[in-house]
Scaffold this motif. Structure first.
Motif, PDB file in Angstrom:
ATOM      1  N   ARG A  31       0.843  -1.212   0.000  1.00 41.20           N
ATOM      2  CA  ARG A  31       0.000   0.000   0.000  1.00 41.20           C
ATOM      3  C   ARG A  31       0.871   1.253   0.000  1.00 41.20           C
ATOM      4  N   TRP A  32       1.940   1.237   0.801  1.00 42.54           N
ATOM      5  CA  TRP A  32       2.814   2.403   0.937  1.00 42.54           C
ATOM      6  C   TRP A  32       3.471   2.774  -0.382  1.00 42.54           C
ATOM      7  N   ARG A  33       3.871   1.778  -1.164  1.00 42.09           N
ATOM      8  CA  ARG A  33       4.604   2.066  -2.404  1.00 42.09           C
ATOM      9  C   ARG A  33       3.783   2.896  -3.386  1.00 42.09           C
ATOM     10  N   TYR A  34       2.443   2.844  -3.271  1.00 43.05           N
ATOM     11  CA  TYR A  34       1.605   3.670  -4.153  1.00 43.05           C
ATOM     12  C   TYR A  34       1.802   5.159  -3.899  1.00 43.05           C
ATOM     13  N   ARG A  35       2.323   5.510  -2.740  1.00 46.19           N
ATOM     14  CA  ARG A  35       2.544   6.934  -2.408  1.00 46.19           C
ATOM     15  C   ARG A  35       3.760   7.508  -3.112  1.00 46.19           C
ATOM     16  N   ILE A  36       4.612   6.662  -3.659  1.00 47.89           N
ATOM     17  CA  ILE A  36       5.806   7.128  -4.361  1.00 47.89           C
ATOM     18  C   ILE A  36       5.360   7.607  -5.743  1.00 47.89           C
ATOM     19  N   LYS A  37       5.440   8.904  -5.966  1.00 48.06           N
ATOM     20  CA  LYS A  37       4.856   9.479  -7.175  1.00 48.06           C
ATOM     21  C   LYS A  37       5.679   9.302  -8.446  1.00 48.06           C
ATOM     22  N   ARG A  39       6.992   7.479 -11.116  1.00 49.44           N
ATOM     23  CA  ARG A  39       6.836   6.062 -11.467  1.00 49.44           C
ATOM     24  C   ARG A  39       8.177   5.344 -11.551  1.00 49.44           C
ATOM     25  N   VAL A  40       9.177   6.017 -12.081  1.00 53.06           N
ATOM     26  CA  VAL A  40      10.485   5.399 -12.260  1.00 53.06           C
ATOM     27  C   VAL A  40      11.106   5.016 -10.908  1.00 53.06           C
ATOM     28  N   ILE A  41      10.815   5.755  -9.868  1.00 52.15           N
ATOM     29  CA  ILE A  41      11.312   5.418  -8.525  1.00 52.15           C
ATOM     30  C   ILE A  41      10.449   4.318  -7.908  1.00 52.15           C
ATOM     31  N   LEU A  47       8.507  -4.056  -7.814  1.00 51.34           N
ATOM     32  CA  LEU A  47       9.130  -5.358  -8.064  1.00 51.34           C
ATOM     33  C   LEU A  47       9.411  -6.082  -6.750  1.00 51.34           C
ATOM     34  N   LEU A  48       9.942  -5.356  -5.766  1.00 49.06           N
ATOM     35  CA  LEU A  48      10.194  -5.944  -4.451  1.00 49.06           C
ATOM     36  C   LEU A  48       8.892  -6.425  -3.826  1.00 49.06           C
ATOM     37  N   TYR A  49       7.829  -5.619  -3.940  1.00 50.32           N
ATOM     38  CA  TYR A  49       6.524  -6.024  -3.395  1.00 50.32           C
ATOM     39  C   TYR A  49       6.043  -7.318  -4.052  1.00 50.32           C
ATOM     40  N   LYS A  50       6.132  -7.408  -5.363  1.00 47.94           N
ATOM     41  CA  LYS A  50       5.661  -8.609  -6.057  1.00 47.94           C
ATOM     42  C   LYS A  50       6.431  -9.855  -5.622  1.00 47.94           C
TER      43      LYS A  50
END
Length: 169
Positions: A31-37, A39-41, A47-50
């Motif tokens: 959920r947290w990774r969606y806050r990173i605006k 896209r390239v970052i 990938l780590l989440y998956k």
């Protein structure tokens, strides 16, 4: 993210070795990774989440995608054979046990249950379709719930019968 993880740890008896807690750490990270605006970052975090998501599926037998919405103090009491649709929403203080499936009733209609606060879901329960589970509800072990369950109720059986909770004196 860290406030939720602290609450999840407390909900699991402050035991970081409970597999249900591991599942929630990966979920909260997803959920947290969606806050990173930019896209390239975000891509390496995705990938780590998956990878972590697949590892949790293999090690714990729990599928809790980060697209599902869960409230605070969520507890996975016993792990294994748990499948939760990404369309599902949970309130706060919910408990699920092994063998629970919460998801779609019809793939052509992608809507999963909306579950309220203080819901206790027994082992092997199946909750399917575009339904609402109210607050303070107990779902019995192996119940198959296909209809709405009002607040302060118990759902038991196949298909589930809805009974009012008895008041404790």
């Amino acid at each position: 993210m860290f406030d939720n993880i602290r609450n999840d740890l407390a909900a699991h008896g402050n035991d970081p070795f409970q597999q249900g807690f591991w599942v929630l750490v990966v979920y909260r990270f997803g959920r947290w990774r969606y806050r990173i605006k930019p896209r390239v970052i975000r891509i390496p975090f995705s990938l780590l989440y998956k990878i972590l998501f697949k590892l949790i599926q293999i090690l714990c037998g729990v599928e809790l995608p980060c697209e599902a919405i869960i409230g605070r103090n969520f507890r996975i009491d016993h792990f294994g054979a748990i499948v939760i649709s990404g369309y599902t929403t949970f309130g706060e203080n919910c408990v699920i046990r092994q063998g629970v499936t919460i998801g779609l009733k019809d793939v052509a209609h992608p809507v999963a249950p909306s579950i309220g606060n203080n819901v206790d879901i027994g082992a092997g329960a199946k909750i399917l379709g575009d339904i609402t589970i109210g607050n303070n509800v107990d779902i019995g072990a192996n119940a198959v719930v296909l209809t709405d369950v009002p607040d302060n109720s118990i759902a038991v059986g196949v298909p589930a019968r809805i009974l009012p909770k008895k008041e404790r004196s």
